[in-house]
Scaffold this motif. Sequence first.
Motif, mmCIF file in Angstrom:
data_model
loop_
_atom_site.group_PDB
_atom_site.id
_atom_site.type_symbol
_atom_site.label_atom_id
_atom_site.label_comp_id
_atom_site.label_asym_id
_atom_site.label_seq_id
_atom_site.Cartn_x
_atom_site.Cartn_y
_atom_site.Cartn_z
ATOM 1 N N CYS A 386 0.721 -1.206 0.140
ATOM 2 C CA CYS A 386 0.036 0.165 -0.153
ATOM 3 C C CYS A 386 0.758 1.232 0.114
ATOM 4 C CB CYS A 386 -0.992 -0.140 1.001
ATOM 5 S SG CYS A 386 -1.999 1.286 1.190
ATOM 6 N N GLN A 387 0.719 2.063 -0.839
ATOM 7 C CA GLN A 387 1.401 3.417 -0.976
ATOM 8 C C GLN A 387 0.832 4.466 -0.087
ATOM 9 O OE1 GLN A 387 3.814 4.551 -2.911
ATOM 10 N NE2 GLN A 387 3.984 2.631 -3.789
ATOM 11 N N PRO A 388 1.454 5.218 0.503
ATOM 12 C CA PRO A 388 1.004 6.133 1.662
ATOM 13 C C PRO A 388 -0.193 7.050 1.126
ATOM 14 C CG PRO A 388 3.261 6.729 1.337
ATOM 15 C CD PRO A 388 2.982 5.519 0.390
ATOM 16 N N ALA A 389 -0.939 7.567 1.513
ATOM 17 C CA ALA A 389 -1.917 8.694 1.105
ATOM 18 C C ALA A 389 -1.682 9.970 1.915
ATOM 19 C CB ALA A 389 -3.419 8.236 1.701
ATOM 20 N N MET A 390 -1.389 10.866 0.934
ATOM 21 C CA MET A 390 -1.213 12.407 1.352
ATOM 22 C C MET A 390 -2.436 12.983 1.677
ATOM 23 S SD MET A 390 1.975 12.475 1.541
ATOM 24 C CE MET A 390 1.759 10.850 2.345
ATOM 25 N N GLY A 391 -3.562 12.701 1.235
ATOM 26 C CA GLY A 391 -4.946 13.424 1.461
ATOM 27 C C GLY A 391 -5.926 12.779 1.066
ATOM 28 N N GLY A 392 -7.235 13.158 1.107
ATOM 29 C CA GLY A 392 -8.115 12.385 0.819
ATOM 30 C C GLY A 392 -8.735 11.432 2.007
ATOM 31 N N ILE A 393 -9.624 10.690 1.426
ATOM 32 C CA ILE A 393 -10.113 9.789 2.346
ATOM 33 C C ILE A 393 -10.135 8.352 2.313
ATOM 34 C CG2 ILE A 393 -11.949 11.514 3.214
ATOM 35 C CD1 ILE A 393 -14.132 9.644 1.646
ATOM 36 N N TYR A 394 -9.320 7.779 1.046
ATOM 37 C CA TYR A 394 -9.050 6.518 1.015
ATOM 38 C C TYR A 394 -7.613 6.164 0.931
ATOM 39 C CZ TYR A 394 -14.004 7.034 -1.430
ATOM 40 O OH TYR A 394 -15.153 7.181 -1.371
ATOM 41 N N LEU A 395 -7.642 4.662 1.174
ATOM 42 C CA LEU A 395 -6.312 4.103 0.855
ATOM 43 C C LEU A 395 -6.539 3.069 -0.224
ATOM 44 C CD1 LEU A 395 -4.475 3.484 4.308
ATOM 45 C CD2 LEU A 395 -3.837 5.111 2.525
ATOM 46 N N TYR A 396 -5.525 2.560 -1.108
ATOM 47 C CA TYR A 396 -5.935 2.044 -2.187
ATOM 48 C C TYR A 396 -4.624 0.960 -2.348
ATOM 49 C CZ TYR A 396 -7.596 1.150 -7.087
ATOM 50 O OH TYR A 396 -8.231 0.789 -8.154
ATOM 51 N N PRO A 397 -4.823 -0.010 -1.535
ATOM 52 C CA PRO A 397 -3.591 -1.254 -1.484
ATOM 53 C C PRO A 397 -3.962 -2.306 -2.698
ATOM 54 C CG PRO A 397 -5.412 -1.787 -0.118
ATOM 55 C CD PRO A 397 -5.778 -0.328 -0.513
ATOM 56 N N CYS A 398 -2.681 -2.596 -3.072
ATOM 57 C CA CYS A 398 -2.544 -3.680 -4.066
ATOM 58 C C CYS A 398 -2.763 -5.150 -3.514
ATOM 59 C CB CYS A 398 -1.030 -3.355 -4.923
ATOM 60 S SG CYS A 398 -0.971 -4.445 -6.355
ATOM 61 N N LEU A 399 -3.441 -5.887 -4.097
ATOM 62 C CA LEU A 399 -3.665 -7.327 -3.974
ATOM 63 C C LEU A 399 -2.463 -8.030 -4.737
ATOM 64 C CD1 LEU A 399 -7.433 -8.119 -3.509
ATOM 65 C CD2 LEU A 399 -5.472 -8.647 -1.680
ATOM 66 N N HIS A 400 -1.707 -8.923 -4.328
ATOM 67 C CA HIS A 400 -0.782 -9.678 -5.172
ATOM 68 C C HIS A 400 -1.384 -11.072 -5.007
ATOM 69 C CE1 HIS A 400 2.018 -6.515 -5.354
ATOM 70 N NE2 HIS A 400 1.942 -6.303 -3.976
ATOM 71 N N LEU A 401 -2.269 -11.547 -5.963
ATOM 72 C CA LEU A 401 -3.309 -12.726 -5.574
ATOM 73 C C LEU A 401 -2.360 -13.889 -6.555
ATOM 74 C CD1 LEU A 401 -6.587 -11.010 -6.412
ATOM 75 C CD2 LEU A 401 -5.596 -11.652 -4.243
ATOM 76 N N PRO A 402 -2.577 -14.990 -5.963
ATOM 77 C CA PRO A 402 -2.373 -16.311 -6.715
ATOM 78 C C PRO A 402 -2.963 -16.598 -8.086
ATOM 79 C CG PRO A 402 -3.303 -16.743 -4.778
ATOM 80 C CD PRO A 402 -3.153 -15.367 -4.557
ATOM 81 N N SER A 403 -2.579 -17.179 -8.905
ATOM 82 C CA SER A 403 -2.950 -17.506 -10.133
ATOM 83 C C SER A 403 -4.282 -18.320 -10.090
ATOM 84 C CB SER A 403 -1.956 -18.321 -11.284
ATOM 85 O OG SER A 403 -1.646 -19.502 -10.663
ATOM 86 N N GLU A 404 -4.381 -19.273 -8.837
ATOM 87 C CA GLU A 404 -5.350 -19.912 -8.687
ATOM 88 C C GLU A 404 -6.717 -19.175 -8.418
ATOM 89 O OE1 GLU A 404 -1.738 -22.129 -7.824
ATOM 90 O OE2 GLU A 404 -2.973 -20.293 -6.892
ATOM 91 N N ILE A 405 -6.514 -18.087 -7.785
ATOM 92 C CA ILE A 405 -7.675 -17.366 -7.229
ATOM 93 C C ILE A 405 -8.274 -16.510 -8.827
ATOM 94 C CG2 ILE A 405 -8.559 -15.226 -6.042
ATOM 95 C CD1 ILE A 405 -7.634 -17.928 -4.416
#
Length: 505
Positions: A386-405
Motif C-alpha cells: 500500500c502506497q501512503p496517502a497524503m490526502g483524501g479519505i481512501y487508501l488504495y492497496p494492491c493485492l498480489h493474488l495467486p494465479s489460482e484465485i
Amino acid sequence: MSSLQLVNPRVRGIRGSPHSGLQSLAARITQEITQGAQKPFKGVIDVSSGDPHKAGVKPISFVRQVLAVCLHPQLLKNKTLPLDVRMRAQRLLEVCDGGSVGSYTASSGMPHVKQSIAEFITRRDAGVPSHAEDIFISAGSQRALMVVVKLLASGEGETRTGVLTPRPCPHTLPPLLDEAGVTLVPYQLMEDRGWAVDLDELHRALKTARGRCEPRAIYISNPGNPTGHVQDGKSIEEVIRFAAAERLLLLVDEVYQDSVYGQEKEFISYKRVLFEMDKEYSETVQLVSFHSISSACMGECGLRAGYMEQVNMDPEVTHFVDTMLCTDISTPVTGQLALDLMVNPPKPGDPSYDTYTQESLLTLATLSQNAQRVQEFLNDLPGMSCQPAMGGIYLYPCLHLPSEIIEKAKKLEVEADVLYCQMLLEEEGVFLGAGCQYDGTTGNHHLRLSILVPPDTLEEVLDHLGSFHLRFVRDKLPRPDGGVKDRDMGENLRPFSTAGTFPMN
C-alpha cells in the motif's frame, strides 16, 4: 418498454459497477441478520465509499444547528443555541424566497450562496479573483460534472468526444461518461511514485486515443480519489501546459481539498497555479473545478449540494450550463445553505468558533492517524502492499493474488478483487470497495478502503480483515510437495449483477 430492445441504447451501454453488486450483497446480509440469521459477526461494516456519517463520524455541530433553525424558525427564540447560530440562520432565511427553505431557488443556485463561494475561493487562492456569475450550484459535484461532460459530448465513432481519465479513478466516473455518450481514454497513474500523474503517460494516452475518438478534456482529482495523492505546484503546472498545448478542457475534482495531512503537503488549487502562470495560459486555458459538501470535514453526503467554478469559458457556452441545470429546477435548499456554511464558517470570536475548529481538527487528525495506521497494517500483510496517502479519505492497496484465485474469478465471471471483497463480506462482514478498473488492461488488483471512520471502528475492520487475509493466504501457500492446498474459493458464491445505482459525490 415491453422488451429490452426498446430501452435507450445509450442506457443499455452504461457499464455495470462491481460496487453495486457488493452493495446488494451487503444489504442482503444485513437483512438476514435483522431476521435472526446467525453470522460470525454482528453486522456489516461499510468502509467501501466516502460516507463518513454512515460510518459513525459525527456531523459538524454548527452546520446542523443552523440548518435546524432554518427548518424550524421557532428556534430563533431558543437562547440555548449560540447567538451566531441564530444570527446566521436568520440571515439565510432572509435570502430564501418567502423566508422558507421550502421555496424554489434559481436553477444555478442562490445568489447569496454563490457570492459566499466566490469570496471563499478568492481567500483560498491568495487573492485570485472569483466571480459569482462563474459559480454554478448543483445537486452534488457529480451532477455538475455530468452537465459539463454532456456539453462536450458529440460525434460517433472516430469523431466521438473523448475524456482522458485516470486509472484508477472514482468508481462513479466511468458510468457517468457512458451515460453522457463519451469515450473514456485511460491514463495510468504511477503507483510506484505514490500514484503521481506522469506527463509522458498523458502524451501516450492521448496519442493512442487519436484515431478512435476526439479527446476534448482531461479529468483530474486532487487530492486523488481513490489514491490519496496530492499534487504539488510543479505537477499541476505540467498538466496545465499539457492541456493548453493539446487544447483540452481541464476538469478538476477538488472535493477533498480540506483533507490534506501528508507531511509537508498542502492543497494548491489548479486555478491558483493557472493564474500564477503567464497570460498565454491564465487568460486562455479553460478550467472547471468542482467542490462539494461531501468533503471530508463536512461529510454531508445526503444533503446533495456541490458547485463548479468555470474559468475562461465562452459566455455563450456558459448560458447552456444554466439551461441544463434548469432541468433540475433547483438544488435542494438545505444543501445550498450547507454550502454557505462550509465556505463561510464561524470566525475567531464567534461563540461557535472554538467548537467548530475542534471538530474540524479532530476529523483531520483522525484521517491522518488512520492513514498511517492502515498503511502500516496493510504493508505487514503477506501479499498486500500500500502506497501512503497524503490526502483524501481512501487508501488504495494492491493485492498480489495467486494465479489460482484469478482463474477461479474468471470461471465465476468476476474480477479477482471483486471475488476477494465478496468473500471478505460474507465471511467477516467487512465491506471494502473493489479496485478493479473498467478497461481490463491492467493485471493488478486493488482494494478501496475509506479511512474516514472512528478509530475504534477502524480497529474492528482491521481485525476482521487481517483474520480473513491470513486465512486466505495460508490456504493458498505452496505445499512442501510443490502442490497447492485448495480451499473453497468461491464454489458456493454466485455471480452477482452489477446493475444498480451509483452513490455520487
